[in-house]
Design a protein around this motif. Structure first.
Motif, mmCIF file in Angstrom:
data_model
loop_
_atom_site.group_PDB
_atom_site.id
_atom_site.type_symbol
_atom_site.label_atom_id
_atom_site.label_comp_id
_atom_site.label_asym_id
_atom_site.label_seq_id
_atom_site.Cartn_x
_atom_site.Cartn_y
_atom_site.Cartn_z
ATOM 1 N N GLU A 181 0.837 -1.203 0.000
ATOM 2 C CA GLU A 181 0.000 0.000 0.000
ATOM 3 C C GLU A 181 0.872 1.254 0.000
ATOM 4 O O GLU A 181 1.751 1.410 0.838
ATOM 5 C CB GLU A 181 -0.915 0.014 1.229
ATOM 6 C CG GLU A 181 -2.039 -0.995 1.178
ATOM 7 C CD GLU A 181 -3.014 -0.840 2.339
ATOM 8 O OE1 GLU A 181 -2.619 -0.227 3.349
ATOM 9 O OE2 GLU A 181 -4.138 -1.333 2.235
ATOM 10 N N ASP A 182 0.638 2.123 -0.946
ATOM 11 C CA ASP A 182 1.257 3.442 -1.003
ATOM 12 C C ASP A 182 0.489 4.257 -2.041
ATOM 13 O O ASP A 182 -0.279 3.715 -2.826
ATOM 14 C CB ASP A 182 2.739 3.333 -1.385
ATOM 15 C CG ASP A 182 3.525 4.602 -1.028
ATOM 16 O OD1 ASP A 182 2.976 5.468 -0.314
ATOM 17 O OD2 ASP A 182 4.689 4.713 -1.446
ATOM 18 N N HIS A 183 0.686 5.562 -2.014
ATOM 19 C CA HIS A 183 -0.029 6.469 -2.922
ATOM 20 C C HIS A 183 -1.541 6.259 -2.831
ATOM 21 O O HIS A 183 -2.261 6.266 -3.840
ATOM 22 C CB HIS A 183 0.440 6.280 -4.369
ATOM 23 C CG HIS A 183 1.923 6.413 -4.552
ATOM 24 N ND1 HIS A 183 2.600 7.580 -4.253
ATOM 25 C CD2 HIS A 183 2.866 5.526 -4.972
ATOM 26 C CE1 HIS A 183 3.890 7.409 -4.509
ATOM 27 N NE2 HIS A 183 4.075 6.174 -4.928
ATOM 28 N N LEU A 184 -2.025 6.060 -1.618
ATOM 29 C CA LEU A 184 -3.453 5.785 -1.432
ATOM 30 C C LEU A 184 -4.335 7.003 -1.672
ATOM 31 O O LEU A 184 -5.554 6.871 -1.811
ATOM 32 C CB LEU A 184 -3.693 5.213 -0.034
ATOM 33 C CG LEU A 184 -3.102 3.812 0.189
ATOM 34 C CD1 LEU A 184 -3.273 3.392 1.645
ATOM 35 C CD2 LEU A 184 -3.751 2.793 -0.730
ATOM 36 N N ASP A 185 -3.730 8.190 -1.734
ATOM 37 C CA ASP A 185 -4.497 9.374 -2.134
ATOM 38 C C ASP A 185 -5.000 9.214 -3.567
ATOM 39 O O ASP A 185 -6.055 9.750 -3.928
ATOM 40 C CB ASP A 185 -3.651 10.641 -2.011
ATOM 41 C CG ASP A 185 -2.322 10.538 -2.739
ATOM 42 O OD1 ASP A 185 -1.716 9.454 -2.731
ATOM 43 O OD2 ASP A 185 -1.885 11.556 -3.312
ATOM 44 N N TYR A 186 -4.267 8.449 -4.372
ATOM 45 C CA TYR A 186 -4.664 8.195 -5.760
ATOM 46 C C TYR A 186 -5.385 6.851 -5.905
ATOM 47 O O TYR A 186 -6.469 6.766 -6.468
ATOM 48 C CB TYR A 186 -3.439 8.222 -6.668
ATOM 49 C CG TYR A 186 -3.727 7.840 -8.097
ATOM 50 C CD1 TYR A 186 -4.305 8.753 -8.977
ATOM 51 C CD2 TYR A 186 -3.455 6.548 -8.575
ATOM 52 C CE1 TYR A 186 -4.589 8.401 -10.294
ATOM 53 C CE2 TYR A 186 -3.738 6.188 -9.882
ATOM 54 C CZ TYR A 186 -4.303 7.120 -10.735
ATOM 55 O OH TYR A 186 -4.592 6.775 -12.038
ATOM 56 N N TYR A 187 -4.788 5.778 -5.357
ATOM 57 C CA TYR A 187 -5.311 4.435 -5.577
ATOM 58 C C TYR A 187 -6.494 4.069 -4.673
ATOM 59 O O TYR A 187 -7.287 3.196 -5.014
ATOM 60 C CB TYR A 187 -4.192 3.403 -5.377
ATOM 61 C CG TYR A 187 -3.211 3.340 -6.513
ATOM 62 C CD1 TYR A 187 -3.584 2.823 -7.748
ATOM 63 C CD2 TYR A 187 -1.910 3.794 -6.365
ATOM 64 C CE1 TYR A 187 -2.677 2.751 -8.796
ATOM 65 C CE2 TYR A 187 -0.990 3.721 -7.402
ATOM 66 C CZ TYR A 187 -1.387 3.195 -8.622
ATOM 67 O OH TYR A 187 -0.494 3.122 -9.651
ATOM 68 N N LYS A 188 -6.555 4.669 -3.491
ATOM 69 C CA LYS A 188 -7.630 4.417 -2.512
ATOM 70 C C LYS A 188 -7.515 3.052 -1.820
ATOM 71 O O LYS A 188 -7.627 2.984 -0.598
ATOM 72 C CB LYS A 188 -9.027 4.537 -3.147
ATOM 73 C CG LYS A 188 -9.262 5.830 -3.924
ATOM 74 C CD LYS A 188 -9.039 7.075 -3.101
ATOM 75 C CE LYS A 188 -9.310 8.333 -3.932
ATOM 76 N NZ LYS A 188 -8.913 9.569 -3.196
ATOM 77 N N THR A 189 -7.331 1.978 -2.588
ATOM 78 C CA THR A 189 -7.292 0.641 -1.987
ATOM 79 C C THR A 189 -6.130 -0.163 -2.579
ATOM 80 O O THR A 189 -5.653 0.129 -3.691
ATOM 81 C CB THR A 189 -8.593 -0.140 -2.262
ATOM 82 O OG1 THR A 189 -8.688 -0.423 -3.667
ATOM 83 C CG2 THR A 189 -9.806 0.653 -1.798
ATOM 84 N N PHE A 190 -5.732 -1.202 -1.847
ATOM 85 C CA PHE A 190 -4.683 -2.086 -2.356
ATOM 86 C C PHE A 190 -5.157 -2.828 -3.602
ATOM 87 O O PHE A 190 -4.352 -3.115 -4.505
ATOM 88 C CB PHE A 190 -4.266 -3.093 -1.271
ATOM 89 C CG PHE A 190 -3.173 -4.019 -1.723
ATOM 90 C CD1 PHE A 190 -1.878 -3.563 -1.905
ATOM 91 C CD2 PHE A 190 -3.457 -5.356 -1.994
ATOM 92 C CE1 PHE A 190 -0.873 -4.419 -2.340
ATOM 93 C CE2 PHE A 190 -2.451 -6.218 -2.421
ATOM 94 C CZ PHE A 190 -1.165 -5.743 -2.595
#
Length: 433
Positions: A181-190
């Protein structure tokens, strides 16, 4: 061609600018701030404007404009270029065009991209394959540059997953170092992260190759080779490598598998990996005095933090270790809040470090929003970590806490790097970066 670059001081954009300069094109560009990178590109022949972007900088006779992914749609130079009918490409789009012209080896993953890209590039160079290289760090072997112009069909690139940039690339070999998990501001979820990685590996042709960590689950029509810390070559790599840590052994194993697939002799593979001293801001060691060692490191994700601090203790068993950390981006700090707390608590309890200092979050311009800074900031993070961790409001105050006999780690992906530069200048009498 006449090519203009917005954000030419960026680690990726500057590499592409160097490529076009080497190809004999005229290169122009702008950046908000002067840096060692803008100076390097200027010295190579680019004409650069420093300061706020201005539409007057865009001339009618420019053939192409390339812009950093951080540039917004209302940027005056980008707007002016579109109004004048100039072809405009983001950095990933422009690099993606090049990947179609070469036999491209693309390295991606949540961690270890720059190190693994560097290892593979230097391995191919040692094997006489003379690749062109675009990497997200500077290498001493490239005269402290992030780019090397080759004279073969091979292109080695660092393929960033941020905002799915790697979906612009069309490689023949893909290396996936890991996936978290990273860049969750863009991806939202794994699940969205995994979906993007699967789409990227789907770009491989049937004759292509995916090299991935064994616990990464991806699908592709290409051949697949897994690597794992338990494979027999890991022990040999550990005995010859100059850079510490099991995470770097994993990076080397992935590079080794690429070398074997490309029929590079085993002795050449191990020689290249054994000679690798690391890259800029990746466990970058400087001896400031007989008793004081500085390590500059880019780690900004909890997994990277643990790996780096564990490696530091493995290398410096009998030294005091101080860590000065600057969180990168409020949104990342929020999304990985519990993981940051856990990583630092573990680092202290395992005695990987003796003292932890956390400075204010590096606020990434244009990416932040809302009031998250009120609840997810360095002061609260320090309190949650406990264990005598110390909050430092301004990074400029770091030197007040600086020891005279210790290993000091300056850690983070933001402007805490400037502190490292100042410390080196103070102790060594000159800036060596």
């Amino acid at each position: 061609m006449k090519i203009y670059f917005i954000g030419i001081g960026g680690i990726g954009v500057s590499a592409l600018a160097q490529y076009y300069l080497k190809k004999g094109n005229e290169v122009f560009g702008s950046d908000a701030y002067a840096s060692e990178i803008t100076k390097m590109v200027e010295d190579l022949g680019a004409k650069i404007v420093i300061g706020p972007q201005n539409k007057e900088n865009i001339k009618e006779n420019y053939d192409l404009l390339v812009y950093s992914p951080a540039v917004k749609e209302d940027n005056p130079e980008l707007v002016a270029a579109k109004e004048k009918g100039i072809k405009c490409l983001s950095y990933p789009e422009a690099l993606g065009e090049l990947t179609k012209e070469y036999f491209t080896i693309a390295i991606t993953g949540t961690h270890g991209k720059s190190t693994t890209t560097s290892m593979i590039a230097l391995m191919l160079i040692k094997a006489g394959m003379d690749p062109t290289v675009v990497v997200g760090t500077k290498l001493k072997e490239f005269n402290n540059s992030n780019f090397k112009m080759g004279n073969s069909k091979y292109l080695v690139i660092e393929a960033c997953e941020h905002e799915a940039s790697f979906l612009n690339y069309w490689p023949q070999i893909v290396v996936v170092t890991n996936m978290e998990e990273d860049h969750l501001d863009y991806y939202k979820t794994f699940e969205n992260i995994k979906k993007a990685f699967n789409e990227f590996t789907g770009h491989l042709p049937e004759t292509g190759l995916l090299v991935k960590k064994s616990d990464v689950e991806l699908t592709t029509k290409a051949d697949v080779i897994d690597f794992d810390i338990n494979q027999p070559e890991a022990k040999k790599l550990e005995s010859i490598m100059k850079i510490p840590g099991s995470h770097n052994i994993l990076n080397a194993l992935s590079a080794m598998e690429v070398g074997k697939a490309m029929q590079i002799p085993e002795n050449v593979i191990f020689a290249a990996l054994g000679e690798f001293y690391g890259s800029w801001r990746r466990f970058d060691v400087t001896e400031l005095s007989e008793n004081l060692i500085l390590i500059d490191d880019y780690a900004h994700h909890p997994t990277e933090i643990e790996a780096t601090l564990r490696a530091a203790r493995q290398k410096y068993l009998d030294k005091q270790i101080y860590c000065f950390f600057q969180p990168h981006q409020y949104q990342r700090t929020q999304f990985l809040w519990n993981e940051f707390i856990s990583a630092f608590k573990k680092s202290i309890s395992e005695k990987w470090i003796d003292k932890l200092y956390i400075v204010d979050v590096y606020d990434v311009v244009g990416r932040e929003g809302g009031d998250i800074a009120k609840n997810y900031n360095s002061k609260i993070l320090t309190e949650q970590v406990g264990n005598d961790a110390v909050y430092i409001k301004e990074k400029e105050n770091i030197t007040k806490y600086f020891p005279q006999d210790a290993v000091v780690i300056i850690m983070g992906a933001g402007n805490i790097y400037n502190v490292s530069v100042e410390i080196k200048a103070k102790y060594l009498g000159t800036c060596i970066d």
